[in-house]
Write an enzyme that holds these catalytic residues in place. Structure first.
Site, PDB file in Angstrom:
ATOM      1  N   HIS A   1       0.819  -1.347   0.238  1.00 11.73           N
ATOM      2  CA  HIS A   1       0.012  -0.398  -0.156  1.00 11.73           C
ATOM      3  C   HIS A   1       0.656   1.160   0.275  1.00 11.73           C
ATOM      4  CE1 HIS A   1      -3.856   1.698   0.093  1.00 11.73           C
ATOM      5  NE2 HIS A   1      -4.154   1.385   1.387  1.00 11.73           N
TER       6      HIS A   1
ATOM      7  N   ASP B   1      -1.313   2.353  -4.800  1.00 13.78           N
ATOM      8  CA  ASP B   1      -3.320   2.062  -4.829  1.00 13.78           C
ATOM      9  C   ASP B   1      -4.059   1.245  -4.818  1.00 13.78           C
ATOM     10  OD1 ASP B   1      -1.903   4.863  -4.037  1.00 13.78           O
ATOM     11  OD2 ASP B   1      -2.407   5.731  -6.327  1.00 13.78           O
TER      12      ASP B   1
END
Length: 434
Positions: free
Chosen positions: A403, A407
């Protein structure tokens, strides 16, 4: 006769220490020149250490699980001639094996070459020896007196499982005593002796490949903020195509599993989403996107999970992928995979095959940024475009992403792209995928 000390060799690649995984010899063994003495593990692979000379094993330098520096004494042999150790004694004084500080509690006398002697006086009475359960035919009634039956009931013993030493197999009070001694203490009145408390524990040292796997998984979870995305895929058409291709070309080109098709779909999808085919050096703060697709294929072996690498998957069709995946898996399971075949992947596929479950949360193969998890195929009723219920073959893809650099929206779109190729499998064979 002389002594010959064999030291841990320099394996190359700047490696300063290795882990001793397994001894192939023991003290007192006679070894030949080039015979394998031990297996050691680097960060990338298991390496066999051969003997440069023939001789007899005098002492071993460490216990399995020990980290040994290059140049440390691995083993000492008694050899013909002067050897390479100055001031040889008639016999080598046995050295205590080095034990890693974090494993001392796990080492027992079973790990030593000479067991400790028991100097305590013998007991006055030896416990009765365990007697195997009798082989009685179904429905055959054990022979026992009313007193023995009553005592057995009070002790919670089923006479069907007690060996009778009396005439015609009659069960005696002594037989009950032997059964109790061999099977444990009785439970509550009337309780089955098959339901017994178990005690004890077993310490399993985490060494060798299992230690490397544990360290890699811990490092990946500690350094990478994972998030997972699961999508259901209809693979009915893909499975039908796979069956037709195997029927027509299987004899000459080899059988196709589902994995090569998924590999091809991933290759096509990363052309649209190059940020998924990347490695993140978080120390330097640099993401490197790769043009070549070097697919890691997570493979379960007897020693644990290994990830051999299918190099340049973008340049191989499904049959070439299938052959290379099969070859790599066999090399990994047999321990014959070369070092270069176990490193350098840019994105990884992991699958548990028929045991794939409904949903998984795979751990990213650090320093990559994405991993594609394949779950098992199940047949379920589905509404078609005309609202008719039809049977379809469905499969989940459970994928995880880093992450920090991926995205959520991009991850979802990437998986949807893979889904599009697998649900319309003709696109897998079109140049550029569309």
């Amino acid at each position: 006769m002389g002594q010959y000390a064999i030291k841990m060799p320099d394996i190359g690649e700047g490696i300063a220490e290795v882990e001793l995984v397994e001894w192939r010899v023991k003290e007192g063994d006679t070894v030949k020149e080039d015979q394998v003495l031990a297996d050691v593990m680097t960060d990338k692979a298991t390496v066999e250490i051969p003997s440069p000379v023939a001789g007899k094993v005098m002492s071993l330098g460490a216990q399995p699980g020990t980290m040994m520096a290059v140049g440390a004494e691995l083993i000492r042999l008694e050899v013909e001639g002067a050897g390479n150790v100055k001031g040889d004694a008639p016999a080598a004084k046995k050295q205590a094996a080095a034990v890693p500080p974090d494993m001392k509690d796990n080492v027992t006398h079973e790990n030593t070459s000479v067991p400790a002697r028991d100097t305590s006086p013998p007991p006055k009475m030896q416990p009765p020896r365990a007697t195997p359960a009798p082989m009685r035919a179904p429905g055959e009634k054990p022979i026992a007196s009313p007193a023995v039956r009553n005592r057995a009931w009070e002790l919670g013993i089923e006479l069907q499982f007690v060996h009778g030493s009396g005439p015609a197999g009659r069960i005696t009070h002594e037989d009950l005593d032997v059964y109790l001694a061999s099977r444990g203490q009785p439970g509550a009145v009337g309780a089955s002796t098959m339901l017994r408390e178990r005690h004890g524990e077993e310490a399993i040292p985490v060494i060798g490949l299992r230690r490397k796997i544990a360290q890699k998984m811990q490092d990946a979870k500690r350094r990478i903020p994972h998030f997972s995305y699961v999508e259901e895929i209809d693979v009915t058409e893909l499975e039908a195509l796979r069956a037709k291709l195997n029927e027509k070309h299987g004899a000459k080109r080899g059988k196709l599993t589902l994995l090569p098709f998924i590999a091809r779909a991933v290759v096509l999808a990363v052309e649209e989403f190059p940020q998924m085919n990347a490695r993140f050096d978080d120390d330097a703060g640099v993401v490197t996107r790769h043009h070549a697709v070097h697919l890691g294929i997570a493979t379960q072996t007897d020693n644990g999970l290994i990830v051999p690498v299918l190099r340049h998957a973008e340049a191989q069709d499904v049959w070439a992928c299938a052959r290379e995946i099969s070859r790599l898996a066999e090399a990994a399971r047999s321990g014959k995979a070369a070092r270069e075949e176990l490193s350098g992947s840019t994105i990884t596929i992991t699958s548990l095959g028929a045991l794939g479950g409904i949903v998984t949360t795979p751990v990213i193969n650090h320093p990559e940024v994405a991993i594609i998890g394949v779950n098992r195929i199940v047949e379920r009723p589905v509404f078609d475009a005309h609202r008719n219920v039809v049977a379809r073959q469905l499969m989940n893809l459970s994928s995880s992403f880093d992450h920090r650099v991926v995205d959520g929206m991009d991850a979802a779109r990437f998986v949807q792209a893979i889904r599009g190729y697998l649900e319309a499998p003709a696109l897998l064979f079109v140049e550029g995928g569309s």
